[in-house]
Scaffold this motif. Structure first.
Motif, PDB file in Angstrom:
ATOM      1  N   HIS A  92       0.832  -1.207   0.000  1.00 18.85           N
ATOM      2  CA  HIS A  92       0.000   0.000   0.000  1.00 18.85           C
ATOM      3  C   HIS A  92       0.863   1.252   0.000  1.00 18.85           C
ATOM      4  O   HIS A  92       1.929   1.299   0.612  1.00 18.85           O
ATOM      5  N   SER A  93       0.387   2.276  -0.645  1.00 16.29           N
ATOM      6  CA  SER A  93       1.056   3.570  -0.706  1.00 16.29           C
ATOM      7  C   SER A  93       1.142   4.180   0.691  1.00 16.29           C
ATOM      8  O   SER A  93       0.133   4.253   1.403  1.00 16.29           O
ATOM      9  N   VAL A  94       2.340   4.629   1.052  1.00 12.43           N
ATOM     10  CA  VAL A  94       2.474   5.277   2.355  1.00 12.43           C
ATOM     11  C   VAL A  94       1.746   6.624   2.380  1.00 12.43           C
ATOM     12  O   VAL A  94       1.246   7.039   3.427  1.00 12.43           O
ATOM     13  N   TYR A  95       1.659   7.275   1.227  1.00 14.16           N
ATOM     14  CA  TYR A  95       0.891   8.524   1.150  1.00 14.16           C
ATOM     15  C   TYR A  95      -0.582   8.241   1.447  1.00 14.16           C
ATOM     16  O   TYR A  95      -1.198   8.927   2.274  1.00 14.16           O
ATOM     17  N   ASP A  96      -1.157   7.237   0.799  1.00 17.03           N
ATOM     18  CA  ASP A  96      -2.566   6.885   1.040  1.00 17.03           C
ATOM     19  C   ASP A  96      -2.790   6.480   2.491  1.00 17.03           C
ATOM     20  O   ASP A  96      -3.814   6.818   3.091  1.00 17.03           O
ATOM     21  N   LEU A  97      -1.836   5.749   3.063  1.00 17.26           N
ATOM     22  CA  LEU A  97      -1.918   5.345   4.468  1.00 17.26           C
ATOM     23  C   LEU A  97      -1.945   6.584   5.364  1.00 17.26           C
ATOM     24  O   LEU A  97      -2.782   6.696   6.259  1.00 17.26           O
ATOM     25  N   LEU A 112       4.570  11.803   7.057  1.00 14.09           N
ATOM     26  CA  LEU A 112       4.915  11.018   5.876  1.00 14.09           C
ATOM     27  C   LEU A 112       6.419  11.240   5.727  1.00 14.09           C
ATOM     28  O   LEU A 112       6.858  12.332   5.392  1.00 14.09           O
ATOM     29  N   GLU A 113       7.210  10.204   6.027  1.00 14.76           N
ATOM     30  CA  GLU A 113       8.644  10.401   6.209  1.00 14.76           C
ATOM     31  C   GLU A 113       9.482   9.665   5.171  1.00 14.76           C
ATOM     32  O   GLU A 113       9.203   8.509   4.846  1.00 14.76           O
ATOM     33  N   ASN A 114      10.521  10.351   4.678  1.00 17.29           N
ATOM     34  CA  ASN A 114      11.442   9.826   3.661  1.00 17.29           C
ATOM     35  C   ASN A 114      10.723   9.382   2.402  1.00 17.29           C
ATOM     36  O   ASN A 114      11.122   8.427   1.726  1.00 17.29           O
ATOM     37  N   PHE A 115       9.673  10.101   2.062  1.00 20.49           N
ATOM     38  CA  PHE A 115       8.860   9.819   0.886  1.00 20.49           C
ATOM     39  C   PHE A 115       9.554  10.356  -0.364  1.00 20.49           C
ATOM     40  O   PHE A 115      10.157  11.418  -0.342  1.00 20.49           O
ATOM     41  N   LEU A 116       9.486   9.580  -1.446  1.00 20.34           N
ATOM     42  CA  LEU A 116       9.997  10.011  -2.748  1.00 20.34           C
ATOM     43  C   LEU A 116       8.820  10.183  -3.697  1.00 20.34           C
ATOM     44  O   LEU A 116       8.129   9.205  -4.001  1.00 20.34           O
ATOM     45  N   PRO A 117       8.557  11.404  -4.159  1.00 17.13           N
ATOM     46  CA  PRO A 117       7.449  11.606  -5.090  1.00 17.13           C
ATOM     47  C   PRO A 117       7.570  10.661  -6.282  1.00 17.13           C
ATOM     48  O   PRO A 117       8.660  10.444  -6.816  1.00 17.13           O
ATOM     49  N   GLY A 118       6.459  10.046  -6.655  1.00 22.43           N
ATOM     50  CA  GLY A 118       6.441   9.122  -7.778  1.00 22.43           C
ATOM     51  C   GLY A 118       6.725   7.682  -7.394  1.00 22.43           C
ATOM     52  O   GLY A 118       6.591   6.776  -8.212  1.00 22.43           O
ATOM     53  N   ILE A 119       7.129   7.437  -6.140  1.00 25.20           N
ATOM     54  CA  ILE A 119       7.376   6.068  -5.666  1.00 25.20           C
ATOM     55  C   ILE A 119       6.476   5.838  -4.454  1.00 25.20           C
ATOM     56  O   ILE A 119       6.854   6.131  -3.314  1.00 25.20           O
ATOM     57  N   LYS A 142      12.598  12.319   1.223  1.00 18.57           N
ATOM     58  CA  LYS A 142      13.924  11.689   1.285  1.00 18.57           C
ATOM     59  C   LYS A 142      14.962  12.655   0.724  1.00 18.57           C
ATOM     60  O   LYS A 142      14.752  13.295  -0.294  1.00 18.57           O
ATOM     61  N   GLY A 143      16.104  12.741   1.420  1.00 18.89           N
ATOM     62  CA  GLY A 143      17.184  13.617   0.983  1.00 18.89           C
ATOM     63  C   GLY A 143      17.061  15.048   1.476  1.00 18.89           C
ATOM     64  O   GLY A 143      17.910  15.875   1.185  1.00 18.89           O
ATOM     65  N   SER A 144      16.001  15.345   2.212  1.00 14.97           N
ATOM     66  CA  SER A 144      15.792  16.693   2.736  1.00 14.97           C
ATOM     67  C   SER A 144      15.673  16.631   4.255  1.00 14.97           C
ATOM     68  O   SER A 144      15.227  15.633   4.804  1.00 14.97           O
ATOM     69  N   LYS A 145      16.054  17.685   4.918  1.00 13.59           N
ATOM     70  CA  LYS A 145      15.878  17.779   6.374  1.00 13.59           C
ATOM     71  C   LYS A 145      14.647  18.615   6.723  1.00 13.59           C
ATOM     72  O   LYS A 145      14.271  18.735   7.869  1.00 13.59           O
ATOM     73  N   MET A 146      14.018  19.199   5.678  1.00 11.08           N
ATOM     74  CA  MET A 146      12.885  20.088   5.886  1.00 11.08           C
ATOM     75  C   MET A 146      11.580  19.300   6.106  1.00 11.08           C
ATOM     76  O   MET A 146      11.304  18.333   5.404  1.00 11.08           O
ATOM     77  N   TYR A 147      10.799  19.755   7.078  1.00 15.95           N
ATOM     78  CA  TYR A 147       9.472  19.203   7.329  1.00 15.95           C
ATOM     79  C   TYR A 147       8.453  20.191   6.779  1.00 15.95           C
ATOM     80  O   TYR A 147       8.441  21.358   7.180  1.00 15.95           O
ATOM     81  N   HIS A 148       7.598  19.727   5.870  1.00 15.71           N
ATOM     82  CA  HIS A 148       6.567  20.563   5.258  1.00 15.71           C
ATOM     83  C   HIS A 148       5.256  20.353   6.009  1.00 15.71           C
ATOM     84  O   HIS A 148       4.919  19.218   6.360  1.00 15.71           O
ATOM     85  N   LEU A 153       2.153  15.362  -1.621  1.00 16.88           N
ATOM     86  CA  LEU A 153       2.780  14.453  -2.586  1.00 16.88           C
ATOM     87  C   LEU A 153       4.118  14.949  -3.117  1.00 16.88           C
ATOM     88  O   LEU A 153       4.947  14.143  -3.528  1.00 16.88           O
ATOM     89  N   LYS A 154       4.309  16.260  -3.140  1.00 19.75           N
ATOM     90  CA  LYS A 154       5.584  16.787  -3.643  1.00 19.75           C
ATOM     91  C   LYS A 154       5.844  18.160  -3.040  1.00 19.75           C
ATOM     92  O   LYS A 154       4.914  18.876  -2.680  1.00 19.75           O
TER      93      LYS A 154
END
Length: 156
Positions: A92-97, A112-119, A142-148, A153-154
């Motif tokens: 299951h998609s972690v975004y949907d979860l 939603l942590e260490n998420f890669l848009p499109g994956i 993923k690859g960023s230290k910033m929390y939005h 999704l992106k």
């Protein structure tokens, strides 16, 4: 003190909520931490498992202070209190979860942590449960230290 085989809820044991690859001792030191883990399992993990009708894969549950330090966790991490868990549901998609949790459950913090848009299956969901839940939603790519703010999704 509790044994590793002790059930915290119908589907979750202390062992899976304390497993670590750090090689360090990782057992809750107080009854309060065990109570927090029981609440976390019953209020967050059990409803997720019931909704998706699949096992929930735990990445990180309770962390002793030494384990938390070894994995680079925040000194204020709710994992140390037994209030936070990182997980996904296989297939299951972690975004949907994260969206389902945000729309359905009472929680303190949802990331939603260490998420890669499109994956869709990249990363994991971090969710905490506390006495006075804030209902805070965040996304960290993923690859960023910033929390939005929000579950997104992106990055903008």
């Amino acid at each position: 003190m509790a044994s590793n085989t002790d059930r915290l809820s119908k589907h979750f044991t202390l062992r899976e909520m304390t497993t670590t690859s750090s090689g360090l001792l990782n057992q809750p030191a107080s009854p309060q931490v065990l109570d927090n883990l029981r609440s976390l399992c019953s209020q967050i993990l059990e409803p997720v498992r019931a909704h998706y009708e699949r096992p929930v894969i735990i990445h990180s549950g309770y962390r002793s202070p030494d384990v938390n330090k070894a994995v680079g966790g925040s000194s204020a991490s709710q994992h140390v209190k037994g209030e936070a868990v990182d997980f996904h549901v296989s297939g299951h998609s972690v975004y949907d979860l994260a969206i389902w949790i945000s729309n359905t459950l009472d929680y303190d913090q949802l990331i939603l942590e260490n998420f890669l848009p499109g994956i869709p299956t990249s990363g994991w969901v971090h969710c905490s449960f506390a006495r006075n839940n804030r209902g805070q939603d965040l996304t960290k790519f993923k690859g960023s230290k910033m929390y939005h703010p929000g579950i997104i999704l992106k990055p903008e």
